[in-house]
Design a protein around this motif. Structure first.
Motif, PDB file in Angstrom:
ATOM      1  N   PHE A  41     -95.482 -77.291  40.525  1.00  0.00           N
ATOM      2  CA  PHE A  41     -95.408 -76.837  39.142  1.00  0.00           C
ATOM      3  C   PHE A  41     -94.106 -76.065  38.946  1.00  0.00           C
ATOM      4  N   THR A  42     -93.354 -76.436  37.933  1.00  0.00           N
ATOM      5  CA  THR A  42     -92.186 -75.643  37.542  1.00  0.00           C
ATOM      6  C   THR A  42     -92.699 -74.485  36.705  1.00  0.00           C
ATOM      7  N   VAL A  43     -92.423 -73.258  37.132  1.00  0.00           N
ATOM      8  CA  VAL A  43     -93.060 -72.103  36.501  1.00  0.00           C
ATOM      9  C   VAL A  43     -92.036 -71.030  36.120  1.00  0.00           C
ATOM     10  N   SER A  44     -92.476 -70.157  35.228  1.00  0.00           N
ATOM     11  CA  SER A  44     -91.674 -69.025  34.779  1.00  0.00           C
ATOM     12  C   SER A  44     -92.603 -68.077  34.039  1.00  0.00           C
ATOM     13  N   ASP A  45     -92.227 -66.790  33.999  1.00  0.00           N
ATOM     14  CA  ASP A  45     -93.041 -65.822  33.258  1.00  0.00           C
ATOM     15  C   ASP A  45     -92.489 -65.549  31.865  1.00  0.00           C
ATOM     16  N   GLY A  46     -91.496 -66.315  31.444  1.00  0.00           N
ATOM     17  CA  GLY A  46     -90.872 -66.111  30.142  1.00  0.00           C
ATOM     18  C   GLY A  46     -89.418 -65.721  30.247  1.00  0.00           C
ATOM     19  N   GLY A  47     -88.957 -65.421  31.454  1.00  0.00           N
ATOM     20  CA  GLY A  47     -87.560 -65.076  31.675  1.00  0.00           C
ATOM     21  C   GLY A  47     -86.765 -66.291  32.134  1.00  0.00           C
ATOM     22  N   GLU A  48     -85.935 -66.076  33.136  1.00  0.00           N
ATOM     23  CA  GLU A  48     -85.071 -67.141  33.648  1.00  0.00           C
ATOM     24  C   GLU A  48     -85.892 -68.370  34.042  1.00  0.00           C
ATOM     25  N   GLY A  49     -85.444 -69.535  33.594  1.00  0.00           N
ATOM     26  CA  GLY A  49     -86.136 -70.775  33.904  1.00  0.00           C
ATOM     27  C   GLY A  49     -87.251 -71.118  32.934  1.00  0.00           C
ATOM     28  N   THR A 175     -95.168 -67.738  19.051  1.00  0.00           N
ATOM     29  CA  THR A 175     -95.833 -67.120  20.193  1.00  0.00           C
ATOM     30  C   THR A 175     -94.763 -66.599  21.131  1.00  0.00           C
ATOM     31  N   LEU A 176     -94.842 -65.328  21.475  1.00  0.00           N
ATOM     32  CA  LEU A 176     -93.860 -64.707  22.354  1.00  0.00           C
ATOM     33  C   LEU A 176     -94.381 -64.704  23.786  1.00  0.00           C
ATOM     34  N   ALA A 177     -93.667 -65.353  24.683  1.00  0.00           N
ATOM     35  CA  ALA A 177     -93.977 -65.297  26.109  1.00  0.00           C
ATOM     36  C   ALA A 177     -93.349 -64.022  26.643  1.00  0.00           C
ATOM     37  N   CYS A 178     -94.173 -63.022  26.865  1.00  0.00           N
ATOM     38  CA  CYS A 178     -93.647 -61.680  27.110  1.00  0.00           C
ATOM     39  C   CYS A 178     -94.518 -60.936  28.109  1.00  0.00           C
ATOM     40  N   HIS A 280     -87.922 -61.296  45.146  1.00  0.00           N
ATOM     41  CA  HIS A 280     -88.256 -60.054  45.844  1.00  0.00           C
ATOM     42  C   HIS A 280     -89.695 -59.687  45.523  1.00  0.00           C
ATOM     43  N   ALA A 281     -90.545 -59.678  46.520  1.00  0.00           N
ATOM     44  CA  ALA A 281     -91.952 -59.342  46.340  1.00  0.00           C
ATOM     45  C   ALA A 281     -92.214 -57.937  46.881  1.00  0.00           C
ATOM     46  N   ASP A 282     -92.874 -57.129  46.060  1.00  0.00           N
ATOM     47  CA  ASP A 282     -93.256 -55.787  46.474  1.00  0.00           C
ATOM     48  C   ASP A 282     -94.411 -55.329  45.579  1.00  0.00           C
ATOM     49  N   ARG A 283     -94.641 -54.028  45.487  1.00  0.00           N
ATOM     50  CA  ARG A 283     -95.753 -53.533  44.662  1.00  0.00           C
ATOM     51  C   ARG A 283     -95.629 -53.962  43.201  1.00  0.00           C
ATOM     52  N   GLN A 284     -94.388 -54.130  42.718  1.00  0.00           N
ATOM     53  CA  GLN A 284     -94.206 -54.553  41.329  1.00  0.00           C
ATOM     54  C   GLN A 284     -94.755 -55.955  41.089  1.00  0.00           C
ATOM     55  N   THR A 285     -94.815 -56.763  42.141  1.00  0.00           N
ATOM     56  CA  THR A 285     -95.418 -58.090  42.029  1.00  0.00           C
ATOM     57  C   THR A 285     -96.855 -57.986  41.537  1.00  0.00           C
ATOM     58  N   LEU A 286     -97.526 -56.915  41.938  1.00  0.00           N
ATOM     59  CA  LEU A 286     -98.935 -56.730  41.603  1.00  0.00           C
ATOM     60  C   LEU A 286     -99.141 -56.254  40.170  1.00  0.00           C
ATOM     61  N   MET A 287     -98.033 -56.012  39.445  1.00  0.00           N
ATOM     62  CA  MET A 287     -98.130 -55.531  38.066  1.00  0.00           C
ATOM     63  C   MET A 287     -98.019 -56.709  37.088  1.00  0.00           C
ATOM     64  N   GLY A 288     -98.702 -57.801  37.428  1.00  0.00           N
ATOM     65  CA  GLY A 288     -98.783 -58.933  36.518  1.00  0.00           C
ATOM     66  C   GLY A 288     -97.663 -59.935  36.605  1.00  0.00           C
ATOM     67  N   LYS A 289     -96.819 -59.856  37.634  1.00  0.00           N
ATOM     68  CA  LYS A 289     -95.757 -60.838  37.759  1.00  0.00           C
ATOM     69  C   LYS A 289     -96.349 -62.205  38.120  1.00  0.00           C
ATOM     70  N   LEU A 290     -95.540 -63.237  37.999  1.00  0.00           N
ATOM     71  CA  LEU A 290     -96.065 -64.598  38.123  1.00  0.00           C
ATOM     72  C   LEU A 290     -96.826 -64.852  39.431  1.00  0.00           C
ATOM     73  N   PRO A 291     -96.303 -64.479  40.605  1.00  0.00           N
ATOM     74  CA  PRO A 291     -97.079 -64.739  41.826  1.00  0.00           C
ATOM     75  C   PRO A 291     -98.466 -64.096  41.812  1.00  0.00           C
ATOM     76  N   MET A 292     -98.569 -62.917  41.206  1.00  0.00           N
ATOM     77  CA  MET A 292     -99.869 -62.259  41.109  1.00  0.00           C
ATOM     78  C   MET A 292    -100.806 -63.049  40.198  1.00  0.00           C
ATOM     79  N   ARG A 293    -100.291 -63.547  39.083  1.00  0.00           N
ATOM     80  CA  ARG A 293    -101.112 -64.348  38.164  1.00  0.00           C
ATOM     81  C   ARG A 293    -101.585 -65.622  38.854  1.00  0.00           C
ATOM     82  N   VAL A 294    -100.698 -66.241  39.615  1.00  0.00           N
ATOM     83  CA  VAL A 294    -101.055 -67.456  40.352  1.00  0.00           C
ATOM     84  C   VAL A 294    -102.144 -67.155  41.370  1.00  0.00           C
ATOM     85  N   MET A 295    -101.951 -66.084  42.126  1.00  0.00           N
ATOM     86  CA  MET A 295    -102.922 -65.732  43.162  1.00  0.00           C
ATOM     87  C   MET A 295    -104.290 -65.412  42.577  1.00  0.00           C
TER      88      MET A 295
END
Length: 363
Positions: A41-49, A175-178, A280-295
Motif C-alpha cells: 500500500f502506498t501510504v501517507s498521513d497527509g504530508g509528504e507523499g 475534507t482536510l487530511a490533517c 524515525h520511530a520513537d515515542r512520537q510515533t505513538l501519538m497517532g502517526k501512520l505506523p501507529m494507525r497501521v499497527m
C-alpha cells in the motif's frame, strides 16, 4: 503454506517514497520466502507523499497547473483528479517549505496563493469534492493568500470571496487530511508552535500572531461564527482555519482517511504479518502517526506488526504499545548523511527486511 504480508510504509523523508520503500521490502520478502505473497500500500498521513498515495487509492491521475510558489514565483504544481470528480491536493506542492531556500524563508512574506490556484484549477476540471493534505507548509498566513487566489480566479472582476462562494466554490465539499490538532492562535497555535521552523524570528512572532487574530476576528464578525479554535485550524500555518471558516471543511486524521479509502482493513483478512515504517520511530510515533494507525488496525484483527525505520529510539515503548518488532535499518556507526542516500537506504531496508523474515522463519 503461503504467507501473506501487508506492507504499508510511510515515506522516509528526503530519501525514499512510500512506494519505493514498500516495493523494496516486498522484493526482499519474496526472495527470502518463495511462497510469500506481498501486498504493498502506498501510504501517507497527509504530508509528504500524500498526493500519490491518495490519488492511487482513488484510482485517479496526476495533473499539473501553473501556479505561484510561496514567494509568488511561477512553478508547475501537481494535483490529483479522480474519475468521480474528486481532487487531491497536497498543499506543500504550492506552499511547501522545501520550495523556499533557507535564506529566503520569511513567513511574513510567504503566501498560500498557489494553493488557491490549485483549487481553482481543479474546479475548472469539474471537481467538486476535495481531499486536502496540510503537511509541510512554509507559510503562516492563515490561508489569506489562498482566499485571495480563489477570489481572483472564481469571483467576477472586482468581486469578493463571498461572490466566489456564491458560485461553484460554494458547491464544493472539502475534507482536510490533517494530523495536527492545534488551534489558529494562542500558545498552541500556528504561530507559536510552527512559525519558527518556517524562518520566523522572535520579532516576527507577535506580528504573525496579531495578523492571524485580526483576520479571525474580522471573519467571525462577517460570518457570525468562529472556527479559529477548532482542532486543526492551526495546521499549515492556519491554512486549515481558512478552509474551515470559509469553505466549511471537515478534518479527518490523514492516515485513517487513506487506510479507509484503500481498503486496508479488508486486506488484513488472512494476513501473516503487517510491515510498516517511517524515517524515525520513537515515542512520537505513538501519538497517532501512520505506523501507529497501521499497527492499531492490524492488532484489532489479531495480525502482528513489524516496524522498520531509518532510526529507532524508545524501542521498549514501541514494543509495549503493540509492535511485535521495532528495528532500525541503519547500521550502527553509519552517519546520517550516508544513511539518507537513496542507494544506501534501499540497501539497508532490503537487508533489514530479509533479516526480519529469516528471524521469523526460525522462531
Amino acid at each position: 503454506m503461503t504467507s501473506k504480508y501487508i506492507i504499508a510504509i510511510d515515506s522516509l523523508k528526503g530519501c525514499l517514497t512510500s512506494k519505493e520503500a514498500g516495493q523494496t521490502v516486498a522484493e526482499a520478502l519474496t526472495q527470502a520466502d518463495t511462497d510469500a505473497r506481498a501486498t504493498v500500500f502506498t501510504v501517507s498521513d497527509g504530508g509528504e507523499g500524500m498526493l500519490e498515495a491518495f490519488t492511487e487509492a482513488l484510482g485517479g491521475s496526476i495533473e499539473r497547473a501553473y501556479v505561484h510558489d510561496p514567494l509568488m514565483r511561477r512553478v508547475w504544481a501537481e494535483y490529483g483528479i479522480t474519475p468521480g470528480g474528486t481532487a487531491v491536493i497536497e498543499t506543500a506542492r504550492a506552499c511547501g517549505l522545501t520550495l523556499i531556500d533557507e535564506e529566503e524563508r520569511n513567513p511574513l512574506r510567504a503566501t498560500t496563493y498557489g494553493v488557491g490556484e490549485l483549487v481553482a484549477a481543479a474546479i475548472g476540471r469539474g471537481c467538486r469534492k476535495f481531499i486536502i493534505g496540510l503537511g509541510g507548509s512554509g507559510t503562516s498566513d492563515a490561508g489569506i493568500g489562498m482566499l485571495r487566489a480563489l477570489t481572483d480566479r472564481l469571483a467576477p472582476r472586482g468581486g469578493t470571496i463571498d461572490d466566489a462562494l456564491r458560485g461553484e466554490l460554494g458547491r464544493c465539499a472539502f475534507t482536510l487530511a490533517c494530523d495536527v490538532d492545534n488551534p489558529l492562535c494562542g500558545a498552541e497555535g500556528a504561530t507559536m508552535v510552527f512559525a519558527r521552523q518556517k524562518g520566523a524570528t522572535p520579532e516576527m512572532l507577535p506580528m504573525l500572531e496579531k495578523r492571524a487574530e485580526r483576520f479571525a476576528s474580522a471573519s467571525a464578525a462577517h460570518f457570525g461564527f468562529d472556527r479559529s479554535t477548532q482542532p486543526g485550524a492551526g495546521a499549515a500555518g492556519g491554512l486549515g482555519y481558512a478552509f474551515m471558516q470559509y469553505m466549511g471543511a471537515e478534518t479527518q486524521p490523514g492516515a485513517d482517511l487513506l487506510l479507509d479509502l484503500c481498503g486496508f482493513d479488508d486486506a488484513l483478512r488472512g494476513a501473516t504479518c503487517v510491515i510498516t515504517g517511517e524515517g524515525h520511530a520513537d515515542r512520537q510515533t505513538l501519538m497517532g502517526k501512520l505506523p501507529m494507525r497501521v499497527m492499531a488496525r492490524a492488532k484489532a484483527k489479531g495480525v502482528p506488526t513489524w516496524l522498520l525505520a531509518g532510526r529507532v529510539d524508545d524501542k521498549e515503548s514501541l514494543l509495549e504499545a503493540g509492535f511485535d518488532k521495532a528495528e532500525s535499518i541503519t547500521p550502527d556507526g553509519m552517519t546520517l548523511a550516508e544513511a539518507i542516500r537513496k542507494d544506501v537506504a534501499l540497501r539497508n531496508l532490503r537487508s533489514a527486511a530479509t533479516k526480519a523474515i529469516k528471524s521469523y522463519q526460525n522462531d
